[in-house]
Design an enzyme around this catalytic site. Structure first.
Site, mmCIF file in Angstrom:
data_model
loop_
_atom_site.group_PDB
_atom_site.id
_atom_site.type_symbol
_atom_site.label_atom_id
_atom_site.label_comp_id
_atom_site.label_asym_id
_atom_site.label_seq_id
_atom_site.Cartn_x
_atom_site.Cartn_y
_atom_site.Cartn_z
ATOM 1 N N GLU A 54 21.321 -53.787 -15.304
ATOM 2 C CA GLU A 54 19.998 -53.343 -14.892
ATOM 3 C C GLU A 54 19.440 -52.515 -16.043
ATOM 4 O OE1 GLU A 54 17.635 -50.623 -11.561
ATOM 5 O OE2 GLU A 54 19.822 -50.774 -11.479
ATOM 6 N N ASP A 65 13.738 -42.039 -9.169
ATOM 7 C CA ASP A 65 14.856 -41.540 -9.973
ATOM 8 C C ASP A 65 15.027 -40.037 -9.872
ATOM 9 O OD1 ASP A 65 15.767 -43.998 -11.140
ATOM 10 O OD2 ASP A 65 13.885 -44.044 -12.254
#
Length: 268
Positions: A54, A65
C-alpha cells in the site's frame, strides 16, 4: 508512455492462500523521509516477503491517519514529494508486487480522475484506496480506474451498518480493506474482540479477499489476524521504524527485519 507491467491483486492473494497463510501488505509513505529512502524501503518490502504494497501519496490533511503517518505526510511534502515522484517508486516494484495507491479524494479530483487513473496505470499500480470517498460518490473514480484495469478498493469499519457493509462488500473489487478499530491509524496494544465477527461477516459478504488494517503493530498480532482474514495490512509500525532510523540503510534494515519476522509468523 506505455503502461507498465503489473502484478494482479488477485494473483497475490491466491499465491499466499496456496501457501496456507494470509497475504502480507505493508504500507509505505511515498517520499518519506526522502525519495531515495522511500524507494529503498519499497525494495526492502519486496525482499522481506511482502505480497502487496500500500503506497501512500502524501497529503496535507490526511483525515484517516494518526500522528505518526500524519507527520510523515508533512515531512514528505516538505521534502518535495509529488504524485509523480511517488509513482516513480511504484514503478520500481510494480512488476514484482501489486501496488495499491492510497490517495485522498481531493488529490484525485484536483488532478482529474482520468489523468490520475492513467498516471497510476502507467506506473504499474494495481488499484487505488481512497479512504474518504463515500460509496454513493465512487462512480466517476471507480469507472476511471476500471477503464485501466485498476481496482477501487473499498473500506468498511466497525461502525459501518451491516446493510451498508453488505452493499460495499458485494460490489468490491481487488479486496475489501477492513478497518479493525474506530479512529485513525496507529499502533495499538490490543485489537478489539469484535474483530473476529466483523471479519467473518465481511468474508461472507464479499467475493474478493478481506484484508485487515489499522492497529496491527506486532508479528503476533499479524499472525492472529491472519488466521481469520485473507490479508494483513501494517502501516504505522513501519512508518515509525523509518522515522526513527538514523539513515536510509538503517531504515531498510529495520523494516526488513520486522517484515521478515512477520512473514514467518504468518507462515506458522
Amino acid at each position: 508512455m506505455a503502461e507498465a507491467t503489473s502484478v494482479s491483486i488477485e494473483s497475490a492473494f491466491a499465491a499466499a492462500r496456496a501457501e496456507g497463510r494470509a497475504a502480507l501488505m505493508p504500507y509505505l509513505m511515498g517520499g518519506f523521509p526522502d525519495q531515495d529512502t522511500a524507494t529503498a524501503v519499497a525494495e526492502a518490502y519486496v525482499g522481506a516477503g511482502a505480497d502487496l504494497i500500500e503506497l501512500g501519496v502524501p497529503f496535507s490533511d490526511p483525515l484517516a491517519d494518526g500522528p505518526t503517518i500524519h507527520a510523515a505526510d508533512t515531512a514528505a511534502l516538505a521534502a518535495g514529494a509529488t504524485l509523480e515522484s511517488v509513482l516513480e517508486t511504484c514503478a520500481t516494484v510494480a512488476d514484482r508486487l501489486p501496488v495499491a495507491l492510497m490517495a485522498y479524494t481531493n488529490m484525485v479530483l484536483s488532478r482529474g480522475v482520468e489523468d490520475f487513473a492513467a498516471l497510476a496505470a502507467e506506473a504499474g499500480a494495481a488499484g487505488g484506496i481512497v479512504p474518504d470517498l463515500p460509496l454513493e460518490e465512487q462512480g466517476p473514480i471507480a469507472e476511471a480506474l476500471g477503464s485501466h484495469d485498476l481496482a477501487l478498493i473499498p473500506l468498511v469499519a466497525p461502525t459501518t451498518p451491516s446493510e451498508r457493509r453488505a452493499q460495499i462488500c458485494a460490489g468490491a473489487h481487488g479486496f475489501v480493506y477492513l478497518v479493525s478499530t474506530v479512529g485513525v491509524t496507529g499502533e495499538r496494544a490490543e485489537l478489539p474482540l469484535e474483530l473476529t465477527e466483523l471479519i467473518a461477516a465481511a468474508k461472507d459478504e464479499a467475493d474478493v479477499p478481506v484484508a485487515v488494517g489499522f492497529g496491527i503493530s506486532t508479528a503476533d498480532q499479524a499472525a492472529s489476524v491472519g488466521q481469520l482474514a485473507d490479508g494483513v495490512i501494517i502501516g504505522t509500525r513501519l512508518v515509525r521504524a523509518v522515522a526513527d532510523a538514523a539513515g536510509r540503510d538503517e531504515a531498510v534494515k529495520a523494516v526488513g527485519e520486522f517484515l521478515s519476522e512477520t512473514r514467518a509468523a504468518l507462515s506458522r
